[in-house]
Design an enzyme around this catalytic site. Structure first.
Site, PDB file in Angstrom:
ATOM      1  N   HIS A 125       7.921 -14.222  -8.095  1.00 34.30           N
ATOM      2  CA  HIS A 125       6.412 -14.358  -7.530  1.00 34.30           C
ATOM      3  C   HIS A 125       6.039 -13.743  -6.399  1.00 34.30           C
ATOM      4  O   HIS A 125       7.031 -13.447  -5.451  1.00 34.30           O
ATOM      5  CB  HIS A 125       6.527 -15.884  -7.483  1.00 34.30           C
ATOM      6  N   ASP A 126       4.703 -13.201  -6.488  1.00 33.80           N
ATOM      7  CA  ASP A 126       4.260 -12.535  -5.226  1.00 33.80           C
ATOM      8  C   ASP A 126       4.684 -11.313  -4.782  1.00 33.80           C
ATOM      9  O   ASP A 126       4.400 -10.510  -3.715  1.00 33.80           O
ATOM     10  CB  ASP A 126       4.174 -13.541  -4.064  1.00 33.80           C
ATOM     11  N   GLY A 143      11.099 -13.759  -4.132  1.00 37.40           N
ATOM     12  CA  GLY A 143       9.533 -13.713  -3.872  1.00 37.40           C
ATOM     13  C   GLY A 143       9.069 -12.779  -2.756  1.00 37.40           C
ATOM     14  O   GLY A 143       9.630 -12.670  -1.767  1.00 37.40           O
TER      15      GLY A 143
END
Length: 269
Positions: A125-126, A143
């Site tokens: 994520h991200d 992340g």
């Protein structure tokens, strides 16, 4: 909306609401979610899952067992709608996983153009991944990681959350990237040690010997000078005002970051 020229195997599921572009090919046993956009000429070979609010750019090919757009693997994620955007002409090999963003991290994961993601590599994520990047087999990005253009990460290497890997950097196989890796840097080992500059990668990208020599000289001034890394970098900026490559390094060092800098000397910051 499904373009008339799209070819979708009858054994695949495309949920209502998905947008399927011209000349898209979806092989058997794929599943495409309702909020997915597949741009023109995307190809899903077989047993591919594309889910979440995910956009896949033109000409990208996705191989079997990849799961693209799955929820972030974060204890802070409570089902919020976040996004994954994958650019054009990427090759995503078997078993690759890419997750959408988290609200706390800006809500989006972004992948650029012309990248090669080998089998079972993972983008969490991200993350922000640039253009022309290669993730070899089983590379793991935690992340909030940033990987800049044309970086190469060797098989089984792992990047700590919030770390940055600069453009044209090379990370050796099975390396642990705990700290930021400067542009054009070469890191190996666990824990990872910055061993110099990526001469081979720079040569292959068309840089001449004079350019590479200047980058190598700047590297020594930054990491072997008497001051701290950041002080040494600031001190040589005027000397290299006309070197695009060295300025990339200096700007990278000067930027705010959640991680320290990888270096040849662990005791120097």
């Amino acid at each position: 909306m499904i373009a008339a020229s799209a070819k979708i195997h009858p054994l695949s599921v495309v949920e209502d609401g998905a947008v399927i572009g011209e000349n898209v090919v979806i092989g058997p046993f794929c599943h495409v979610g309702a909020k997915v956009v597949l741009d023109d000429e995307v190809e899903l070979l077989t047993h591919v899952v594309v889910t979440g609010r995910t956009t896949i750019g033109r000409g990208t090919r996705i191989f079997p067992s990849a799961v693209i757009g799955g929820d972030p693997q974060s204890i802070h994620h409570a089902g919020e709608e976040t996004t994954l955007t994958v650019g054009e002409r990427n090759v995503i090999r078997e078993g690759v996983t890419m997750n959408t963003g988290t609200t706390g991290g800006g809500g989006k994961t972004v992948v650029g153009d012309g990248n090669l993601f080998l089998a079972y590599s993972h983008i969490a994520h991200d993350c922000i991944v640039g253009n022309g990047v290669i993730l070899s087999n089983n590379v793991m990005l935690a992340g909030h990681v940033t990987v800049e253009d044309r970086a190469i990460l060797g098989g089984g290497s792992a990047v700590h959350q919030f770390a940055r890997v600069g453009r044209h950097a090379f990370v050796g196989g099975l390396s642990a990237v705990a700290y930021d890796v400067i542009p054009y840097g070469m890191l190996n080992g666990n824990p990872g040690i910055l061993g110099g500059i990526n001469v081979v990668g720079m040569s292959r990208s068309g840089m001449d010997k004079a350019t590479i020599h200047r980058v190598r000289r700047a590297f020594k001034q930054i990491f072997e000078g008497d001051g701290s890394i950041r002080a040494n970098a600031a001190a040589i900026r005027d000397e290299y005002f006309d070197s695009e490559q060295v300025l990339h390094i200096l700007d990278f060092i000067a930027a705010d970051s959640d991680r320290a800098l990888s270096s040849p000397n662990r005791n120097k910051g």
